[in-house]
Motif scaffolding. Structure first.
Motif, PDB file in Angstrom:
ATOM      1  N   GLY A   1       1.011  -1.104   0.015  1.00  0.00           N
ATOM      2  CA  GLY A   1       0.007   0.073  -0.116  1.00  0.00           C
ATOM      3  C   GLY A   1       0.870   1.183   0.071  1.00  0.00           C
ATOM      4  O   GLY A   1       0.746   2.042   0.771  1.00  0.00           O
TER       5      GLY A   1
ATOM      6  N   ASP B   1       0.860  -1.376  -4.904  1.00  0.00           N
ATOM      7  CA  ASP B   1      -0.048  -0.456  -4.694  1.00  0.00           C
ATOM      8  C   ASP B   1      -1.315  -0.926  -5.794  1.00  0.00           C
ATOM      9  O   ASP B   1      -0.940  -1.162  -6.864  1.00  0.00           O
ATOM     10  CB  ASP B   1      -0.172   1.105  -4.792  1.00  0.00           C
ATOM     11  CG  ASP B   1      -0.964   1.806  -3.929  1.00  0.00           C
ATOM     12  OD1 ASP B   1      -0.601   2.409  -2.795  1.00  0.00           O
ATOM     13  OD2 ASP B   1      -2.100   1.964  -4.271  1.00  0.00           O
TER      14      ASP B   1
ATOM     15  N   GLY C   1       2.300   1.159   5.725  1.00  0.00           N
ATOM     16  CA  GLY C   1       1.849   2.529   6.003  1.00  0.00           C
ATOM     17  C   GLY C   1       0.412   2.814   5.850  1.00  0.00           C
ATOM     18  O   GLY C   1       0.056   2.967   4.976  1.00  0.00           O
ATOM     19  N   ASP C   2      -0.257   3.093   6.910  1.00  0.00           N
ATOM     20  CA  ASP C   2      -1.784   3.495   6.944  1.00  0.00           C
ATOM     21  C   ASP C   2      -2.625   2.625   6.066  1.00  0.00           C
ATOM     22  O   ASP C   2      -2.999   3.171   5.073  1.00  0.00           O
ATOM     23  CB  ASP C   2      -1.649   4.870   6.519  1.00  0.00           C
ATOM     24  CG  ASP C   2      -3.096   5.646   7.050  1.00  0.00           C
ATOM     25  OD1 ASP C   2      -3.833   5.047   7.513  1.00  0.00           O
ATOM     26  OD2 ASP C   2      -3.538   6.716   6.679  1.00  0.00           O
ATOM     27  N   LEU C   3      -2.579   1.270   6.525  1.00  0.00           N
ATOM     28  CA  LEU C   3      -3.741   0.338   5.419  1.00  0.00           C
ATOM     29  C   LEU C   3      -4.540  -0.082   6.242  1.00  0.00           C
ATOM     30  O   LEU C   3      -5.201  -1.155   5.779  1.00  0.00           O
ATOM     31  CB  LEU C   3      -2.677  -0.720   4.935  1.00  0.00           C
ATOM     32  CG  LEU C   3      -2.950  -1.277   3.427  1.00  0.00           C
ATOM     33  CD1 LEU C   3      -3.752  -0.184   2.591  1.00  0.00           C
ATOM     34  CD2 LEU C   3      -1.827  -1.895   2.836  1.00  0.00           C
TER      35      LEU C   3
END
Ligand SMILES: C[S@@+](CC[C@H](N)C(=O)[O-])C[C@H]1O[C@@H](n2cnc3c(N)ncnc32)[C@H](O)[C@@H]1O
Length: 151
Positions: A11, A33, A74-76
């Motif tokens: 991601g 991604d 990171g931030d998924l």
């Protein structure tokens, strides 16, 4: 820790994690991604930082674990269904021998009970106005004794 290691940035967005890993001496980084614009941005970001980052525009969450030493996320964990799939994928990667690290700004679907907080940072969330108060972001690893994500 990352020097000489093979890294998956899952991601990847703009690829900041993959680029940082390469700048820290990683042997190879693969940025994955589902968004082609993100993948294009990774290429630009890697070029601007003079590092090589391989890219893949695909959803690999239901695929076998790739041959990497580290999976960096990171931030998924911002949607329930996505979070379940990411956690299950990370479980399979860890079972295959990879380590996993998660950076997260406090999303609702982060499986906190399974995680150990390694470090905390003050940060601005995406889209925050300049005057917005900083929020806490943290880096997590899975607890060794933690069970698998409930299905
Ligand atoms: C909030 S952004 C985080 C980007 C980057 N990791 C960061 O921390 O700056 C989430 C990213 O995950 C990507 N994404 C969403 N679902 C995905 C999936 N199934 N596989 C891979 N990437 C996915 C989105 O396209 C987006 O670029």
């Amino acid at each position: 820790m990352i020097a000489g290691q093979r890294v998956l940035d899952l991601g990847a967005g703009g690829g900041i994690v993959a680029v940082a890993a390469m700048r820290a001496g990683a042997a190879a980084a693969l940025a994955v991604d589902v968004d082609p614009d993100a993948i294009a941005l990774v290429a630009l970001n890697a070029e601007a930082n003079a590092v090589a980052v391989a890219t893949l525009c695909a959803d690999i969450l239901d695929q076998p674990p790739p041959a990497v030493d580290w999976v960096l996320v990171g931030d998924l964990f911002y949607e329930a269904a996505l979070a379940r799939r990411v956690a299950a994928f990370l479980d399979r990667c860890r079972a295959a021998g990879a380590e996993a690290l998660i950076g997260d700004p406090g999303r609702a679907h982060l499986p906190l009970a399974r995680l150990e907080r390694l470090a905390e940072y003050r940060l601005a969330d995406f889209g925050d106005p300049p005057a917005a108060a900083a929020t806490a972001g943290a880096v997590f690893a899975f607890r060794r004794e933690a069970g698998r994500w409930p299905t």
